[in-house]
Design a protein around this motif. Structure first.
Motif, PDB file in Angstrom:
ATOM      1  N   LEU A  43       0.708  -1.299  -0.015  1.00  0.00           N
ATOM      2  CA  LEU A  43       0.087  -0.182   0.218  1.00  0.00           C
ATOM      3  C   LEU A  43       0.938   1.124   0.381  1.00  0.00           C
ATOM      4  O   LEU A  43       0.433   2.062  -1.256  1.00  0.00           O
ATOM      5  N   GLU A  44       1.780   1.321   0.382  1.00  0.00           N
ATOM      6  CA  GLU A  44       2.477   2.114   0.943  1.00  0.00           C
ATOM      7  C   GLU A  44       3.161   2.550  -0.743  1.00  0.00           C
ATOM      8  O   GLU A  44       3.540   4.275  -0.543  1.00  0.00           O
ATOM      9  N   MET A  45       3.709   1.355  -0.940  1.00  0.00           N
ATOM     10  CA  MET A  45       4.301   2.085  -2.338  1.00  0.00           C
ATOM     11  C   MET A  45       3.157   2.570  -3.824  1.00  0.00           C
ATOM     12  O   MET A  45       4.211   2.934  -4.415  1.00  0.00           O
ATOM     13  N   VAL A  46       2.012   1.839  -2.855  1.00  0.00           N
ATOM     14  CA  VAL A  46       0.574   2.257  -4.704  1.00  0.00           C
ATOM     15  C   VAL A  46       1.227   3.973  -3.985  1.00  0.00           C
ATOM     16  O   VAL A  46       0.737   4.664  -5.028  1.00  0.00           O
ATOM     17  N   ASP A  47       0.524   4.163  -3.161  1.00  0.00           N
ATOM     18  CA  ASP A  47       0.482   5.093  -3.066  1.00  0.00           C
ATOM     19  C   ASP A  47       2.095   6.196  -3.001  1.00  0.00           C
ATOM     20  O   ASP A  47       0.811   7.577  -4.333  1.00  0.00           O
ATOM     21  N   LYS A  48       2.831   5.789  -3.099  1.00  0.00           N
ATOM     22  CA  LYS A  48       4.557   6.724  -3.880  1.00  0.00           C
ATOM     23  C   LYS A  48       3.761   7.276  -5.172  1.00  0.00           C
ATOM     24  O   LYS A  48       4.032   7.634  -4.624  1.00  0.00           O
ATOM     25  N   HIS A  49       3.792   6.095  -5.741  1.00  0.00           N
ATOM     26  CA  HIS A  49       4.163   5.978  -7.134  1.00  0.00           C
ATOM     27  C   HIS A  49       3.048   6.410  -8.078  1.00  0.00           C
ATOM     28  O   HIS A  49       2.868   6.230  -9.172  1.00  0.00           O
TER      29      HIS A  49
END
Length: 186
Positions: A43-49
């Motif tokens: 979730l953190e990477m999806v939010d960031k990218h």
């Protein structure tokens, strides 16, 4: 909705789509071609990218086939820095870039990639008045390159060590679609 062409619908990415991106970008088969198998997304990477973007010029979209979400596509006008890097003159010429992947592997090898890419090119040239549409697949990604060539993109420039993928910088091709109206004036 951005556009619909036949059985393909492209719509803006929404908060409700995070689970799809996490699912697709956790699949090693998808990651082999997009982002790299060493970069499964949480979730953190999806939010960031995909959601916490510095540039609002990048429009992220979900691709649906017959109402079923199957992939992701984004488009964006090339900024001055990217135009220079790719060898274009900085000026008023409208050039868009796209990136895409089919995240549901059950929809691979069905001819949908060509439909998705060609319909996005049509949208960008008619609705956004793009004179050129560019993509930068890694040189080893023969399937993507073949798809783009079927959509009338041409390899125009080798981009050495262009993208970090699975721990190493990989070469890519700058591929370009030139709108026929543009070639008429040359």
């Amino acid at each position: 909705m951005i556009y619909q062409k036949g059985e393909i619908l492209v719509r803006r990415l929404s908060e409700n789509d995070k689970h799809l991106l996490i699912k697709w970008l956790s699949d090693p088969m998808v990651l082999q071609f997009y982002e790299g198998r060493d970069r499964p997304h949480d979730l953190e990477m999806v939010d960031k990218h995909f959601y916490d973007r510095k540039s609002q010029d990048v429009i992220g979209c979900i691709i649906e086939h017959r109402g079923i979400p199957i992939g992701y596509i984004q488009y964006y006008p090339l900024d001055a820095e990217t135009k220079i890097k790719y060898g274009y003159a900085v000026g008023s010429e409208i050039i868009y870039g796209t990136d895409q992947f089919i995240g549901d592997v059950n929809y691979w090898n069905k001819g949908l990639g060509k439909l998705i890419v060609s319909s996005m090119i049509d949208y960008l040239t008619t609705q956004k008045k793009a004179m050129r549409v560019v993509m930068d697949p890694q040189t080893w990604n023969k399937r993507a390159i073949a798809c783009y060539e079927k959509c009338n993109l041409k390899k125009i420039k080798l981009l050495p060590k262009h993208e970090l993928h699975e721990g190493e910088y990989r070469d890519a091709w700058l591929m370009e679609y030139t709108h026929p109206k543009e070639t008429d004036t040359l």
